[in-house]
Design a protein around this motif. Sequence first.
Motif, PDB file in Angstrom:
ATOM      1  N   ALA A  60       0.855  -1.186   0.000  1.00 39.02           N
ATOM      2  CA  ALA A  60       0.000   0.000   0.000  1.00 39.02           C
ATOM      3  C   ALA A  60       0.889   1.233   0.000  1.00 39.02           C
ATOM      4  O   ALA A  60       1.757   1.376   0.873  1.00 39.02           O
ATOM      5  CB  ALA A  60      -0.901  -0.019   1.223  1.00 39.02           C
ATOM      6  N   VAL A  61       0.674   2.096  -0.971  1.00 41.39           N
ATOM      7  CA  VAL A  61       1.488   3.299  -1.140  1.00 41.39           C
ATOM      8  C   VAL A  61       0.644   4.527  -0.800  1.00 41.39           C
ATOM      9  O   VAL A  61      -0.440   4.711  -1.352  1.00 41.39           O
ATOM     10  CB  VAL A  61       2.005   3.403  -2.590  1.00 41.39           C
ATOM     11  CG1 VAL A  61       2.884   4.639  -2.767  1.00 41.39           C
ATOM     12  CG2 VAL A  61       2.760   2.139  -2.990  1.00 41.39           C
ATOM     13  N   SER A  62       1.130   5.365   0.078  1.00 42.04           N
ATOM     14  CA  SER A  62       0.415   6.589   0.410  1.00 42.04           C
ATOM     15  C   SER A  62       1.419   7.710   0.616  1.00 42.04           C
ATOM     16  O   SER A  62       2.612   7.475   0.790  1.00 42.04           O
ATOM     17  CB  SER A  62      -0.438   6.393   1.665  1.00 42.04           C
ATOM     18  OG  SER A  62       0.366   6.064   2.765  1.00 42.04           O
ATOM     19  N   GLY A  63       0.908   8.948   0.597  1.00 41.33           N
ATOM     20  CA  GLY A  63       1.780  10.087   0.789  1.00 41.33           C
ATOM     21  C   GLY A  63       2.035  10.827  -0.501  1.00 41.33           C
ATOM     22  O   GLY A  63       1.293  10.709  -1.468  1.00 41.33           O
ATOM     23  N   ASP A  64       3.116  11.529  -0.525  1.00 42.96           N
ATOM     24  CA  ASP A  64       3.431  12.452  -1.612  1.00 42.96           C
ATOM     25  C   ASP A  64       4.122  11.727  -2.759  1.00 42.96           C
ATOM     26  O   ASP A  64       5.346  11.693  -2.830  1.00 42.96           O
ATOM     27  CB  ASP A  64       4.321  13.575  -1.075  1.00 42.96           C
ATOM     28  CG  ASP A  64       4.620  14.628  -2.135  1.00 42.96           C
ATOM     29  OD1 ASP A  64       5.574  15.394  -1.944  1.00 42.96           O
ATOM     30  OD2 ASP A  64       3.897  14.658  -3.154  1.00 42.96           O
ATOM     31  N   THR A  65       3.331  11.119  -3.640  1.00 39.41           N
ATOM     32  CA  THR A  65       3.906  10.483  -4.826  1.00 39.41           C
ATOM     33  C   THR A  65       3.387  11.195  -6.062  1.00 39.41           C
ATOM     34  O   THR A  65       2.369  11.868  -6.038  1.00 39.41           O
ATOM     35  CB  THR A  65       3.548   8.994  -4.913  1.00 39.41           C
ATOM     36  OG1 THR A  65       2.119   8.867  -4.976  1.00 39.41           O
ATOM     37  CG2 THR A  65       4.061   8.250  -3.702  1.00 39.41           C
ATOM     38  N   SER A  66       4.066  11.023  -7.118  1.00 39.72           N
ATOM     39  CA  SER A  66       3.655  11.635  -8.370  1.00 39.72           C
ATOM     40  C   SER A  66       4.062  10.708  -9.500  1.00 39.72           C
ATOM     41  O   SER A  66       4.691   9.675  -9.284  1.00 39.72           O
ATOM     42  CB  SER A  66       4.338  12.994  -8.548  1.00 39.72           C
ATOM     43  OG  SER A  66       5.719  12.805  -8.771  1.00 39.72           O
ATOM     44  N   ALA A  67       3.726  11.102 -10.686  1.00 41.49           N
ATOM     45  CA  ALA A  67       4.070  10.282 -11.842  1.00 41.49           C
ATOM     46  C   ALA A  67       5.574  10.164 -12.005  1.00 41.49           C
ATOM     47  O   ALA A  67       6.054   9.281 -12.705  1.00 41.49           O
ATOM     48  CB  ALA A  67       3.447  10.854 -13.101  1.00 41.49           C
TER      49      ALA A  67
END
Length: 127
Positions: free
Chosen positions: A23-30
């Motif tokens: 599970a990935v959360s937080g400040d991600t972008s392309a």
Amino acid sequence: QVYLAESGGGSVQAGGSLRLSCAVSGDTSANYCLAWFRQAPGKEREGVAAFCPGFGSTYYDPSVKGRFTISQDSAKILYLQMFTLTPEDTAMYYCAAGRGTSVLSARPLRPSGYTSWGRGIQVTVSS
């Protein structure tokens, strides 16, 4: 800050399959890359597979190419589907995230380009 949490590990017999989830959360972008690493007792952490969606690229270690598949769904969950497992695949598996420019500069299957890590999950393959 990116937060990662692995699930889906366990014990299987040689030749079996497992699917790991992260599970990935937080400040991600392309522009982020995501990856799976593993570390067996007494060995260095090694890159298994990496996925850089913003760059349209996927990378696999030769030892798992054709047996493992990395993917991500619309809910930002990162998967590692593993087929034809062998005892040599036994390790603690970690998911990792890092900015694409840093990851690609350091090479996608090297840990130095990744800045966020999950706690890891055990995969044990018995013969």
